[in-house]
Scaffold this active site. Structure first.
Site, PDB file in Angstrom:
ATOM      1  CE  LYS A  98      -8.643   1.928   4.039  1.00 27.52           C
ATOM      2  NZ  LYS A  98      -7.714   1.528   5.080  1.00 27.52           N
ATOM      3  CG  ASP A  99     -10.088   1.589  -0.790  1.00 25.07           C
ATOM      4  OD1 ASP A  99      -8.972   1.844  -0.299  1.00 25.07           O
ATOM      5  OD2 ASP A  99     -10.775   0.613  -0.443  1.00 25.07           O
ATOM      6  CG  LEU A 155       3.919   3.898   0.813  1.00 27.72           C
ATOM      7  CD1 LEU A 155       4.032   4.953  -0.275  1.00 27.72           C
ATOM      8  CD2 LEU A 155       5.287   3.291   1.115  1.00 27.72           C
ATOM      9  NE  ARG A 156      -3.316   5.317   6.500  1.00 31.69           N
ATOM     10  CZ  ARG A 156      -3.671   4.540   7.501  1.00 31.69           C
ATOM     11  NH1 ARG A 156      -3.418   4.907   8.740  1.00 31.69           N
ATOM     12  NH2 ARG A 156      -4.284   3.386   7.294  1.00 31.69           N
ATOM     13  NE  ARG A 157      -3.657   0.520   7.991  1.00 30.53           N
ATOM     14  CZ  ARG A 157      -4.644  -0.100   7.361  1.00 30.53           C
ATOM     15  NH1 ARG A 157      -4.380  -1.040   6.455  1.00 30.53           N
ATOM     16  NH2 ARG A 157      -5.899   0.218   7.614  1.00 30.53           N
ATOM     17  NE  ARG A 196      -2.347  -5.182  -3.142  1.00 30.19           N
ATOM     18  CZ  ARG A 196      -2.612  -5.223  -4.437  1.00 30.19           C
ATOM     19  NH1 ARG A 196      -1.648  -5.138  -5.313  1.00 30.19           N
ATOM     20  NH2 ARG A 196      -3.843  -5.329  -4.858  1.00 30.19           N
ATOM     21  CB  VAL A 214     -10.179  -8.016   5.637  1.00 32.86           C
ATOM     22  CG1 VAL A 214     -10.102  -8.292   7.133  1.00 32.86           C
ATOM     23  CG2 VAL A 214     -10.208  -6.519   5.366  1.00 32.86           C
ATOM     24  NE  ARG A 223      -5.044  -6.481   3.190  1.00 33.00           N
ATOM     25  CZ  ARG A 223      -5.130  -5.162   3.101  1.00 33.00           C
ATOM     26  NH1 ARG A 223      -4.638  -4.403   4.058  1.00 33.00           N
ATOM     27  NH2 ARG A 223      -5.717  -4.591   2.074  1.00 33.00           N
ATOM     28  CB  CYS A 275      -5.353   7.600  -2.415  1.00 29.97           C
ATOM     29  SG  CYS A 275      -6.046   6.902  -3.884  1.00 29.97           S
TER      30      CYS A 275
HETATM   31  N1  LIG Z   1      -7.419  -0.841   1.731  1.00 30.95           N
HETATM   32  C1  LIG Z   1      -8.572  -1.696   1.745  1.00 30.95           C
HETATM   33  C2  LIG Z   1      -9.613  -1.183   2.667  1.00 30.95           C
HETATM   34  N2  LIG Z   1     -10.435  -0.188   2.281  1.00 30.95           N
HETATM   35  C3  LIG Z   1     -11.262   0.102   3.342  1.00 30.95           C
HETATM   36  C4  LIG Z   1     -10.941  -0.746   4.377  1.00 30.95           C
HETATM   37  C5  LIG Z   1     -11.577  -0.744   5.701  1.00 30.95           C
HETATM   38  C6  LIG Z   1     -12.963  -0.186   5.776  1.00 30.95           C
HETATM   39  C7  LIG Z   1     -13.067   1.297   5.798  1.00 30.95           C
HETATM   40  O1  LIG Z   1     -12.078   2.046   5.877  1.00 30.95           O
HETATM   41  O2  LIG Z   1     -14.232   1.773   5.733  1.00 30.95           O
HETATM   42  C8  LIG Z   1      -9.911  -1.574   3.957  1.00 30.95           C
HETATM   43  C9  LIG Z   1      -9.248  -2.653   4.717  1.00 30.95           C
HETATM   44  C10 LIG Z   1      -8.178  -2.193   5.652  1.00 30.95           C
HETATM   45  O3  LIG Z   1      -7.542  -1.134   5.457  1.00 30.95           O
HETATM   46  O4  LIG Z   1      -7.912  -2.924   6.626  1.00 30.95           O
END
Ligand SMILES: NCc1[nH]cc(CCC(=O)O)c1CC(=O)O
Length: 307
Positions: A81-82, A128-130, A147, A150, A153, A240
């Protein structure tokens, strides 16, 4: 090949994911030595400005790609997703591993669900999505920037800076923090980031032997789904850091794709869903994007600065 070097970010989640890929490779290729090359990226170092302001999420990949170009690493492990919708020229993603839990997680010490938060509660997320989906559920919430990795946060939540935060279930599960999940936020009401929960391995596209080795980890049905999600995202904007969510699921030979574009400003959500044979996943993604735009998503993307 006897030694494979994996470039990785240094966050606990990135290291877990890279160790996971290393273990899978050692199991699939007895005799292969696999080593991690941990590196710092600009996306990890600059925490006082938004990702969009410092150049988007591609920043998490850049240093790792440079290491591969310099010949200091053979591949790199990412959360898919990154990874930008358009990969840097000269690189490929030969392996997308089986997807873990795709859902987001509601995390709070005092509250079991978004519906139970007090009026005006403070919720932390920089996505922004969340943000848009939180505001759609509960327009009264105060969504505050959050930011860091994990663990950082969670520490800010525990310090009382927020009443709740939203994280990916997959990241929490990988770090042994599944007990922190108070509620899964799941489809159809709540959608994840495109490709959330999927780990991808990148290498140079001219690295023939490495590509063949990495391809053994590829999970075909995960790839079909995340390619549909990423095709939708690509057709909407090309970057993204936008309020876009998508979830594809395989049903026999067909893919069912749900998508949404949201507004962090007022919680407006534009949704669409469609199905197509898995072989037509790219077209399905593009068509769902077109349906979202026809339903007014373009205005929300423009307001978010995505176009
Ligand atoms: N944005 C950071 C990120 N990139 C992927 C994940 C989670 C693991 C995944 O999606 O495989 C996270 C942490 C989160 O959003 O809590």
């Amino acid at each position: 090949m006897s030694l494979l070097r994996i470039a990785t970010r240094k966050s606990p989640l990135a290291l877990w994911q890279s160790e996971h890929v290393a273990a899978r490779l050692r199991a699939a290729h007895p005799g292969l030595e696999v080593a991690l090359v941990p590196m710092s990226t600009r996306g990890d170092e600059v925490l006082d400005r938004s990702l969009a302001a410092i150049g988007g999420k591609g920043l998490f990949l850049k240093e790792l790609e440079l290491a591969m170009q310099r010949g200091e690493a053979d591949c790199a492990v990412h959360s898919l997703k990154d990874v930008p919708m358009e990969l840097e020229p000269g690189f490929a993603l030969p392996a997308i591993l089986e997807r873990a839990d795709h859902a987001d997680a509601f995390v709070s010490n005092a509250h079991a669900a978004p519906a139970e938060l007090p009026q005006g509660a403070r919720v932390g997320t920089s996505s922004l999505r969340r943000h848009a989906q939180l505001r759609a559920l509960r327009p009264d919430l105060r969504v505050l920037d959050l930011r860091g990795n994990v663990n950082t946060r969670l520490a800010k939540l525990d310090a009382g800076d927020y009443d709740a935060i939203v994280l990916a279930c997959a990241g929490l599960q990988r770090l042994g923090l599944e007990a922190r999940i108070r509620m899964r936020l799941d489809a159809p009401a709540w959608l994840p980031a495109p490709a959330q929960g999927a780990i991808a391995v990148e290498c140079r596209d001219d690295a023939g032997a490495i590509r063949v080795l990495l391809e053994t980890l590829d999970h075909a049905s995960t790839r079909l789904c995340v390619e549909a999600e990423r095709a939708m995202n690509r057709a909407l904007h090309g970057s993204c850091h936008v309020p876009v969510a998508a979830l594809a699921r395989l049903r026999g030979d067909a893919i069912a794709l749900e998508g949404l574009v949201g507004s962090a400003a007022d919680g407006e959500l534009v949704r669409a869903a469609a199905s197509a044979p898995a072989a037509e996943r790219e077209r399905l993604g593009a068509e769902l994007a077109a349906a979202l735009l026809a339903a007014g998503a373009g205005r929300l993307l423009a307001a978010a600065g995505a176009t």
